[in-house]
Design a protein around this motif. Sequence first.
Motif, short mmCIF file in Angstrom:
data_model
loop_
_atom_site.label_atom_id
_atom_site.label_comp_id
_atom_site.label_asym_id
_atom_site.label_seq_id
_atom_site.Cartn_x
_atom_site.Cartn_y
_atom_site.Cartn_z
N ALA A 133 0.85 -1.20 0.00
CA ALA A 133 0.00 0.00 0.00
C ALA A 133 0.88 1.25 0.00
CB ALA A 133 -0.90 0.00 1.21
N GLU A 134 0.44 2.22 -0.74
CA GLU A 134 1.15 3.50 -0.78
C GLU A 134 0.97 4.23 0.54
OE1 GLU A 134 3.11 4.94 -3.22
OE2 GLU A 134 3.00 2.92 -4.09
N PRO A 135 2.02 4.88 1.03
CA PRO A 135 1.88 5.62 2.29
C PRO A 135 0.95 6.82 2.14
CG PRO A 135 4.13 5.81 1.42
CD PRO A 135 3.37 4.93 0.50
N VAL A 136 0.11 7.03 3.17
CA VAL A 136 -0.73 8.22 3.20
C VAL A 136 -0.06 9.32 4.02
CG1 VAL A 136 -2.93 7.08 2.80
CG2 VAL A 136 -2.09 7.34 5.14
N ILE A 137 0.89 8.91 4.86
CA ILE A 137 1.67 9.86 5.64
C ILE A 137 3.13 9.55 5.36
CG2 ILE A 137 2.27 10.68 7.95
CD1 ILE A 137 -0.52 9.89 8.87
N ASP A 164 7.27 6.76 7.16
CA ASP A 164 6.15 6.61 6.23
C ASP A 164 5.18 5.57 6.78
OD1 ASP A 164 7.67 8.26 4.65
OD2 ASP A 164 8.11 6.78 3.11
N ALA A 165 3.89 5.70 6.44
CA ALA A 165 2.91 4.71 6.86
C ALA A 165 1.73 4.66 5.89
CB ALA A 165 2.40 5.01 8.27
N PRO A 166 1.29 3.43 5.53
CA PRO A 166 0.07 3.29 4.73
C PRO A 166 -1.15 3.40 5.64
CG PRO A 166 0.97 1.14 5.21
CD PRO A 166 1.94 2.15 5.78
#
Length: 176
Positions: A109-113, A139-141
């Motif tokens: 999953a792409e990170p949102v943060i 970074d975090a999804p």
Amino acid sequence: MILALALSLTASDFQSVAALDTIVTQFTGKEIGEQGGAIAPIDRRLKLTSCAAPQLEWRNDTHDAVVVRCMAPAWKIFVPVAAVPKPRVAAPAPMPANVVVRPAAVVKAEPVIKRGDAVTVEAGSPGFSISRQGIAMNDAPPGGRISVKVDDKQPPLQAIAIEPGRARLPGFAEGS
């Protein structure tokens, strides 16, 4: 005679724990001592101020205790509940020898943060919430763990990424 009258008036000022046992039994749908019901009756020695409308709720999603709460006068007690055994999951059937199993493609999953982003960390429950601004340390999804630095003098908070610029503390329901 006066002493007996004074004692009877004092006794009526307290909540009946037998009545609380009854409403806990109704709430859980199980009798005291049964799986899914209260482990034991509420301690008769408790002297709780009488409550016109006690409120009941599960302590958490595992349903290990019922919270009995009175708003006016303010008090609450926790009534432990006997655990209900989790259903056993049947073992998967054996695969025929001639079948080749290929692992599914892992989609990251792409990170949102992203590291360095400004993040609002939230915590709360129904009727109460608090938030704090900080800086993402990694970074975090969505649903992933993230470290957020909110104070130079304190270690980073561990939070769960929700959406860009927003995270919540673990253990607090989203949308609170």
